[in-house]
Design an enzyme around this catalytic site. Sequence first.
Site, PDB file in Angstrom:
ATOM      1  N   CYS A 187      50.368  36.690  41.173  1.00 23.94           N
ATOM      2  CA  CYS A 187      51.189  37.187  42.377  1.00 23.94           C
ATOM      3  C   CYS A 187      52.368  36.219  42.375  1.00 23.94           C
ATOM      4  O   CYS A 187      53.142  36.200  41.717  1.00 23.94           O
ATOM      5  CB  CYS A 187      50.386  37.491  43.577  1.00 23.94           C
ATOM      6  N   HIS A 216      46.009  40.064  42.477  1.00 24.72           N
ATOM      7  CA  HIS A 216      44.966  38.858  42.753  1.00 24.72           C
ATOM      8  C   HIS A 216      43.801  38.800  42.117  1.00 24.72           C
ATOM      9  O   HIS A 216      42.735  39.449  42.701  1.00 24.72           O
ATOM     10  CB  HIS A 216      44.989  38.803  44.212  1.00 24.72           C
ATOM     11  N   GLU A 222      41.529  36.543  41.426  1.00 21.81           N
ATOM     12  CA  GLU A 222      40.619  35.979  41.940  1.00 21.81           C
ATOM     13  C   GLU A 222      39.729  36.316  43.267  1.00 21.81           C
ATOM     14  O   GLU A 222      38.900  35.703  43.913  1.00 21.81           O
ATOM     15  CB  GLU A 222      41.340  34.543  42.368  1.00 21.81           C
TER      16      GLU A 222
END
Length: 205
Positions: free
Chosen positions: A86, A177, A179
């Site tokens: 990002c 994202h 994660e």
Amino acid sequence: MTLTAGVVAVQGDVSEHADAIRRAASAHGEDVVVREIRDSGIVPECDLLLLPGGESTTISRLLHEEGIAAEVVAHVEAGKPMLATCAGLIVASRDAKDDRVETLGLVDVSVDRNAFGRQRDSFEAPLDVEGLDEPFPAVFIRAPAIDEVGPDVEVLAEWDGRPVAVRDGAVVGTSFHPELTPDVRIHRLAFFADRSAEGAEPLTR
Ligand code: GLN
């Protein structure tokens, strides 16, 4: 051998990446220690790097102020892997078309900083990603779109007809994202899967 993973921690979502890299390493039987990078001097000790999301203007300013930017460039130029997500992808790109972001030129793409954010602030989409067996649950938050892609850049995924995951040499960059979901296949793809292996099998969960 224990690998040292550095998570750039000047701003943005750090602990989620630290967690994801630990779980990705363990899926491949690798030992990893995670170091958070707020000062210069640590990147040269790292085998792999994560450049998280957050606010690209702030991240790029702090990286340059702290003398970390040049170390990140040297890391990638030495052929060591990095995952940029990002805002991290915006910072790593060749051109963010915004004077407030001093890009690192490590991923040969230009980006449109808030392309998806203008439509909807945040959304999740099942994304087909090259090298993964089934769609990845991709979380987009004020996500950039990738506009121009250089000749040596491999597009790993597209959403809405626009690239959202790419590989340029040792760097994997995503608009979303990875994660923020329990699925660590993107971290595995960036760091632990030998994609160059002849007939490599797609990564399964
Ligand atoms: N669009 C944001 C920026 O320009 C990035 C958003 C994010 O990292 N979630 O910095």
